[in-house]
Design a protein around this motif. Structure first.
Motif, short mmCIF file in Angstrom:
data_model
loop_
_atom_site.label_atom_id
_atom_site.label_comp_id
_atom_site.label_asym_id
_atom_site.label_seq_id
_atom_site.Cartn_x
_atom_site.Cartn_y
_atom_site.Cartn_z
N LEU A 175 0.83 -1.20 0.00
CA LEU A 175 0.00 0.00 0.00
C LEU A 175 0.87 1.26 0.00
N LEU A 176 1.93 1.25 0.80
CA LEU A 176 2.85 2.40 0.83
C LEU A 176 3.53 2.59 -0.53
N ARG A 177 3.94 1.49 -1.16
CA ARG A 177 4.59 1.58 -2.47
C ARG A 177 3.64 2.19 -3.50
N GLU A 178 2.39 1.70 -3.52
CA GLU A 178 1.47 2.13 -4.56
C GLU A 178 1.02 3.58 -4.39
N VAL A 179 0.95 4.04 -3.15
CA VAL A 179 0.45 5.41 -2.91
C VAL A 179 1.60 6.41 -2.83
N TRP A 180 2.65 6.10 -2.09
CA TRP A 180 3.73 7.06 -1.87
C TRP A 180 4.99 6.75 -2.66
N GLY A 181 5.19 5.48 -3.06
CA GLY A 181 6.39 5.12 -3.80
C GLY A 181 7.33 4.24 -2.98
N PRO A 182 8.30 3.57 -3.66
CA PRO A 182 9.18 2.60 -3.00
C PRO A 182 9.98 3.17 -1.84
N HIS A 186 8.57 1.77 4.55
CA HIS A 186 8.61 1.53 5.99
C HIS A 186 7.89 2.60 6.80
N GLU A 187 7.24 3.54 6.13
CA GLU A 187 6.56 4.65 6.83
C GLU A 187 5.14 4.24 7.23
#
Length: 224
Positions: A175-182, A186-187
């Motif tokens: 979910l973090l990758r798809e919304v904010w990027g690679p 870890h955020e």
């Protein structure tokens, strides 16, 4: 007829699964190690895979990596490992669901049916309606009680990923990758903040969400 590939090195579990699945009309193949599993998957084209993580020689996570290079069918992980790290890693590598041993056969069969249903190609519904709110994916709008709900661009992106994967567990890193990027994998605090905001705007009772569900330590799931 739905074909299931069982990958497990415990003969008793394999036998129990074979009996229960065949009794319900499934075709079944079984492998007791990772290399045999990859070979069977290539030759037999299963519709869903039940995969134990604790395999000899090639571990279950390596099998997932090997399969996900070319195969998109649902993978349901079966494991006696209760730690969330194992679950998170399996989900991040491409598993679709996770069932902890010992499991109830009825629950497992329900998860299997749900995974197969989600995997059937179908035209995506442009409008998704829940008891509390409606999501129009094409128009990128959300309404509640007939009134448009104002979402920030990031809130919309989080909601859209979950809605497009309705019923499926979406891992935190994915979910973090798809919304904010690679760079933001870890955020996880971002997700807590944005899910809380979405629940306040959309859920009937944000403290007891019915549609935007947290799977502790693993990720989030949208239930319609």
């Amino acid at each position: 007829m739905t074909r299931v590939l069982i990958v497990d090195d415990e003969p008793q579990i394999v036998r129990a699964l074979e009996i229960n699945l065949r009794a319900r009309g499934y075709e079944v193949d079984a492998a007791s190690d990772g290399r045999t599993a990859l070979d069977l998957a290539a030759r037999r084209h299963p519709d869903v895979i039940l995969l134990d993580l604790g395999l000899p020689e090639m571990g279950g996570t390596e099998v997932i990596e090997g399969l996900r290079g070319w195969l998109t069918v649902p993978i349901i992980v079966l494991s006696a490992r209760h730690g969330s790290d194992d679950k998170v890693r399996a989900l991040d590598l491409g598993a679709d669901d996770y069932v902890t041993k010992p499991f109830g056969m009825d629950e497992l069969l329900a998860r299997l049916r749900a995974a197969v249903r989600r995997a059937v190609p179908a035209e995506e519904a442009a409008v998704v309606t829940t008891a509390a709110f409606t999501v129009d994916l094409a128009a990128k709008k959300v309404s509640r009680d007939g009134t448009d709900v104002r979402l920030t661009p990031t809130e919309w992106q989080v909601l859209e990923v979950l809605v497009r994967n309705a019923g499926r567990l979406v891992g935190r890193r994915r979910l973090l990758r798809e919304v904010w990027g690679p760079a933001y994998e870890h955020e996880t605090n971002y997700l807590r903040v944005y899910l809380a905001q979405l629940r306040r705007k959309l859920e009937r009772d944000p403290s007891r969400p019915e549609h935007l569900i947290t799977e502790p330590g693993m990720g989030y799931r949208f239930e319609g």
